[in-house]
Motif scaffolding. Structure first.
Motif, PDB file in Angstrom:
ATOM      1  N   ARG A 332       0.828  -1.207   0.000  1.00 13.62           N
ATOM      2  CA  ARG A 332       0.000   0.000   0.000  1.00 13.62           C
ATOM      3  C   ARG A 332       0.865   1.261   0.000  1.00 13.62           C
ATOM      4  O   ARG A 332       0.603   2.216  -0.735  1.00 13.62           O
ATOM      5  CB  ARG A 332      -0.922  -0.026   1.223  1.00 13.62           C
ATOM      6  N   VAL A 333       1.953   1.243   0.777  1.00  9.32           N
ATOM      7  CA  VAL A 333       2.849   2.399   0.841  1.00  9.32           C
ATOM      8  C   VAL A 333       3.702   2.501  -0.423  1.00  9.32           C
ATOM      9  O   VAL A 333       3.885   3.593  -0.981  1.00  9.32           O
ATOM     10  CB  VAL A 333       3.747   2.294   2.092  1.00  9.32           C
ATOM     11  N   LEU A 334       4.229   1.378  -0.878  1.00 11.40           N
ATOM     12  CA  LEU A 334       5.088   1.391  -2.064  1.00 11.40           C
ATOM     13  C   LEU A 334       4.340   1.909  -3.286  1.00 11.40           C
ATOM     14  O   LEU A 334       4.907   2.623  -4.131  1.00 11.40           O
ATOM     15  CB  LEU A 334       5.630  -0.015  -2.329  1.00 11.40           C
ATOM     16  N   GLU A 335       3.069   1.563  -3.380  1.00  9.57           N
ATOM     17  CA  GLU A 335       2.272   2.045  -4.508  1.00  9.57           C
ATOM     18  C   GLU A 335       2.124   3.562  -4.455  1.00  9.57           C
ATOM     19  O   GLU A 335       2.174   4.236  -5.493  1.00  9.57           O
ATOM     20  CB  GLU A 335       0.898   1.380  -4.474  1.00  9.57           C
ATOM     21  N   THR A 385      -2.176  -8.928  -7.343  1.00 13.45           N
ATOM     22  CA  THR A 385      -2.841  -8.104  -6.341  1.00 13.45           C
ATOM     23  C   THR A 385      -3.919  -7.253  -7.026  1.00 13.45           C
ATOM     24  O   THR A 385      -4.020  -7.227  -8.255  1.00 13.45           O
ATOM     25  CB  THR A 385      -1.842  -7.176  -5.635  1.00 13.45           C
ATOM     26  N   GLY A 386      -4.711  -6.537  -6.221  1.00 15.16           N
ATOM     27  CA  GLY A 386      -5.730  -5.678  -6.791  1.00 15.16           C
ATOM     28  C   GLY A 386      -5.153  -4.606  -7.696  1.00 15.16           C
ATOM     29  O   GLY A 386      -5.809  -4.140  -8.630  1.00 15.16           O
ATOM     30  N   ALA A 387      -3.896  -4.204  -7.426  1.00  8.28           N
ATOM     31  CA  ALA A 387      -3.235  -3.183  -8.243  1.00  8.28           C
ATOM     32  C   ALA A 387      -2.480  -3.783  -9.421  1.00  8.28           C
ATOM     33  O   ALA A 387      -1.803  -3.063 -10.160  1.00  8.28           O
ATOM     34  CB  ALA A 387      -2.273  -2.373  -7.380  1.00  8.28           C
ATOM     35  N   GLY A 388      -2.574  -5.102  -9.593  1.00 13.13           N
ATOM     36  CA  GLY A 388      -1.941  -5.752 -10.732  1.00 13.13           C
ATOM     37  C   GLY A 388      -0.507  -6.172 -10.524  1.00 13.13           C
ATOM     38  O   GLY A 388       0.166  -6.595 -11.470  1.00 13.13           O
ATOM     39  N   VAL A 389       0.006  -6.097  -9.285  1.00 13.88           N
ATOM     40  CA  VAL A 389       1.374  -6.524  -9.003  1.00 13.88           C
ATOM     41  C   VAL A 389       1.424  -8.050  -8.957  1.00 13.88           C
ATOM     42  O   VAL A 389       0.618  -8.685  -8.270  1.00 13.88           O
ATOM     43  CB  VAL A 389       1.875  -5.945  -7.665  1.00 13.88           C
TER      44      VAL A 389
END
Length: 637
Positions: A332-335, A385-389
C-alpha cells in the motif's frame, strides 16, 4: 494404507552409498571417508562386507518404514522426501566402483612421469585412497596414511585433481542412474539428483542437508494439501509417528523434532492449524499489532533504495510471510511512492501449502493459480494483487529469480530448526555433545524427553571443529543453539546481494550471543511443554544474532548493521509522527485507542520494543559508502 516407493535401477558399474544415521556404527558426516581411510589393512573383503551391510541396512529401514508407518511418515512425494535429510541423511552417487582400474592405470602413468616407483602395497592402496580423497572428502587435507605412501612427491602425490575429476566423475545424472520413479510415475533423474560439492564430496545428492533444491523439487511433485479422507480415523497422530520412529532408529536431534512438529505436511503445526496468528491464535506478530509497523518498514526500504541509484525491476521478497499482513501494508505504501506493477514484483517464500493459500486470499483475493505437477516451474503458486502486481510463491529462497531484491524476514529465523550443543565445562578442549529427543518410557502413551548424547554426534563434531576457536561467538557458553539452515539461507542472501544487488532487513526476537536456553513452545499465548502433544503448539527459539551476522559476513560478500531495538528503530523512522497523523484523521475513540495501544506494544521496552531487534544487510562493496556519508536510517549508531 497408501504408500509410495522410490524405485531406481542402477547400472552395474556404479557404487551407491546410502549413509544412514545409526544404521552403520561410527558413521561420520564425511560419509564413506571413514570407511575408505580404515580399509587399508582389510582390503577387498572389507569393502564387500561394508557394501553388503550398507545395502542390507538400507533395505531393512526402507521396508520397516513402508510397512510400519502411515502416510505421515511413509516414503511419499509430499511427506518423507521433505524429511529425508533426517530419516535417511543422504542418498549419494559419488563414483563408479568399475572405474577403479581406469584410475589405477592413470595413476601409474602419473607416477612414471614423476619417476616414482610405488611399492606393491602402495600400488594396491593408492587407487582406493585416491577415490576417497577425490570424490568423498575433497574439502580436507590428505590423511597422514595417504601421504605416507607417496614419499618424495607433493601433498597430492603429484595428482592433477582437475584432470582426474574431469575424466572419472560423471557430469550427468543419466550416466549413473536411470528409470527413476516416484509413486509409479517416471521422472527425469536430474529433477531429483543434483550434482553438488558437499561435506561428502563430489556427489549427485538427493535431500541432503546441503541440497535444499532437491528437497523442494521432490516435495513439489505433489503440491496439493494432503487428503483428509476418512476424517483421519485411520491416521496416526504425530506423537505416535515420532514415537515409532525413535523406537526404530534411536533418539533424534532437536532440529529434526522441530522440523517434524512445524512442517509435517499431514500433522505439522503450520501445515494444519487454521488460526496461528493473532488474538485467537497462539502468538501475535508485529504486523498484526498495527499498520504503522508495515508502513514504516516500507518507508525504510524506499529510503535505502534511493542510495543504490537503481531504476530497474525490483523483486520484493518476504521469507515466512505469515498471514500476508506485512506485505499488504508495505504494498500500500510502495504504490503511493510510485512503485507500480511495471517495476515491482512480489516473491513469497513459504513452505506450508496451508499458509500459501491464506496469503493468496489476503493479497490476491483468493484468485491464485497452483502450478501443475507437470509444469517445470520453480514457483508453486501465482496471482495478482488488486493493483496488478504479480505475486509468486516458492518453497526455498534459492528458487527465487536471481535479480535485484529487497528481502524482508519478519519472525522467520526463530522458527528454523536448531541443533542444541552442550558440554560440561566452557573450558577449551571439552568435547561438545548434542541434546536429543528420546522416548520417555516412564510415561504412559507416546511421551518424550530430552537427553544428552553419550558421545559426540556428527553434528557436534562439525560444530566443535568450526567454532571452538571463535570466542566472540561462544562467549564462554557451555550450551549453544545453532541452526545450520540459518547459515544456508544467510549465505544464499549474501551471495544474491553481492552478485545481483539489493538489501535486506531481519526483524526477530533474539540476543547477541549471551543466552543459552531459549527453546520453548507457545499455545494460546502461554508457554507450553514443547514435548507435549507435538503439532498442536508453536516451537520457537531466540535468534542468535551473533551467529547470524557471522553467517552473513563470513564470505565477505555482505555486511550487516545492527541489531538495534525495534522501539528505537520505529522512533528513528518517525513512528510517533505517523501515529499522530493517524489519530488526527479519525474521531472513533475505540480506533484511536487501538492505535495508541498498538504503537505502545511495538515500542515499549517492556513489550516488543527491546525484545525484538532489527538487522540490516547490504552488499559488502557498499560498506564504506553507507558507513560514512550515507548512513542507514535507524542504524546510525
Amino acid at each position: 494404507m497408501k504408500t509410495y516407493r522410490l524405485e531406481g535401477s542402477l547400472k552395474n558399474r556404479i557404487l551407491i552409498r546410502y549413509r544412514i544415521r545409526q544404521a552403520v556404527d561410527n558413521s561420520t558426516i564425511n560419509g564413506m571417508k571413514y570407511l575408505g581411510s580404515r580399509c587399508n589393512r582389510y582390503g577387498r573383503s572389507f569393502w564387500v562386507l561394508v557394501l553388503c551391510g550398507s545395502f542390507a541396512s538400507m533395505v531393512f529401514i526402507l521396508l520397516f518404514t513402508i510397512d510400519t508407518f502411515d502416510e505421515t511418515i511413509s516414503v511419499s512425494p509430499d511427506t518423507s522426501y521433505l524429511r529425508w535429510n533426517s530419516t535417511f541423511p543422504a542418498i549419494s552417487i559419488c563414483y563408479s566402483k568399475g572405474r577403479t582400474g581406469q584410475i589405477s592405470n592413470f595413476l601409474k602413468e602419473q607416477w612414471l612421469a614423476s619417476n616414482f616407483t610405488p611399492t606393491k602395497n602402495t600400488a594396491y592402496l593408492w587407487p582406493k585412497l585416491a577415490q576417497t580423497y577425490l570424490f568423498l572428502s575433497p574439502n580436507i587435507n590428505l590423511d597422514s596414511d595417504i601421504t605416507s605412501v607417496c614419499v618424495g612427491l607433493n601433498k597430492t602425490c603429484n595428482l592433477n585433481l582437475a584432470v582426474l575429476k574431469t575424466m572419472f566423475f560423471p557430469t550427468d545424472c543419466k550416466e549413473v542412474l536411470f528409470d527413476v520413479k516416484v509413486g509409479g510415475v517416471k521422472y527425469d533423474c536430474d529433477r531429483i539428483f543434483n550434482y553438488t560439492l558437499t561435506e561428502m564430496g563430489n556427489c549427485f545428492t538427493a535431500n541432503s542437508i546441503h541440497d535444499q533444491r532437491a528437497i523442494a523439487e521432490i516435495k513439489n511433485l505433489r503440491r496439493d494439501l494432503p487428503s483428509e479422507s476418512n476424517n483421519g480415523a485411520d491416521r496416526r497422530t504425530l506423537a505416535e509417528t515420532l514415537h515409532a520412529r525413535i523406537r526404530a532408529t534411536g533418539p533424534i536431534p532437536v532440529a529434526t523434532y522441530m522440523r517434524e512438529v512445524l512442517l509435517n505436511p499431514s500433522a505439522g503445526y503450520y501445515s494444519t492449524k487454521d488460526q496461528v496468528f493473532g488474538s485467537g491464535g497462539d502468538f501475535v506478530t508485529a504486523p498484526e499489532v498495527g499498520q504503522i509497523f508495515g508502513e514504516l518498514i516500507a518507508v525504510w526500504c524506499i529510503n535505502e533504495l534511493q542510495k543504490f541509484n537503481y531504476d530497474g525491476e525490483i523483486q520484493l521478497v518476504e521469507l515466512g510471510p505469515g498471514k500476508g499482513t506485512l506485505m499488504q501494508d508495505m504494498l500500500r505504501v510502495l504504490e503511493r511512492f510510485g512503485l507500480s506493477k511495471d517495476r515491482l514484483s512480489v516473491h513469497l517464500v513459504e513452505m506450508s501449502p496451508h499458509l500459501q493459500r491464506m496469503q493468496g486470499e489476503r493479497l490476491c483475493d483468493g484468485k491464485v493459480h497452483r502450478t501443475a505437477v507437470d509444469q517445470n516451474e520453480p514457483h508453486v503458486q501465482q496471482g495478482l494483487t488488486g493493483a496488478g502486481v504479480g505475486v509468486r510463491w516458492y518453497t526455498d529462497i534459492v528458487e527465487v529469480p536471481k535479480k535485484f531484491s529487497i528481502v524482508i524476514a519478519n519472525e522467520f529465523f526463530d522458527a528454523l530448526p536448531v541443533h542444541i550443543f552442550c558440554k560440561e565445562s566452557p573450558e577449551a578442549g571439552t568435547a561438545w555433545k548434542e541434546v536429543l529427543v528420546d522416548i520417555d518410557a516412564k510415561q504412559p502413551g507416546p511421551a518424550f524427553r530430552f537427553i544428552q548424547s553419550s558421545k559426540a554426534t556428527p553434528y557436534s563434531v562439525v560444530f566443535g571443529k568450526r567454532f571452538n576457536e571463535k570466542d566472540s561467538l561462544l562467549q564462554g557458553r557451555n550450551r549453544v543453539e545453532v541452526s545450520f539452515e540459518v547459515e544456508q539461507i544467510a549465505q544464499s542472501l549474501a551471495t544474491r546481494f553481492d552478485a545481483y544487488g539489493g538489501f535486506g532487513l531481519v526483524i526477530d526476537y533474539g540476543h547477541e550471543g549471551n543466552k543459552m536456553d531459549t527453546f520453548r513452545s507457545f499455545k494460546q499465548h502461554k508457554l507450553h511443554d514443547p514435548l507435549q502433544d507435538p503439532g498442536s503448539a508453536d516451537l520457537t527459539v531466540d535468534v542468535d544474532f551473533a551467529f547470524l551476522k557471522h553467517f552473513l559476513e563470513q564470505d565477505e560478500k555482505a555486511f550487516t548493521l545492527g541489531p538495534v531495538g525495534q522501539g528505537a528503530f520505529l522512533e528513528a523512522m518517525q513512528g510517533s509522527e505517523r501515529l499522530k497523523n493517524l489519530l488526527n484523521v479519525t474521531t472513533d475513540e475505540n480506533y484511536r485507542q487501538i492505535l495508541k495501544d498498538g504503537y505502545d506494544v511495538l515500542t515499549n521496552p517492556e513489550k516488543m520494543g527491546e525484545r525484538f531487534k532489527l538487522l540490516s544487510i547490504f552488499p559488502a562493496s557498499l560498506k564504506n559508502y553507507l558507513l560514512t556519508s550515507n548512513k542507514v536510517v535507524g542504524f546510525e549508531k
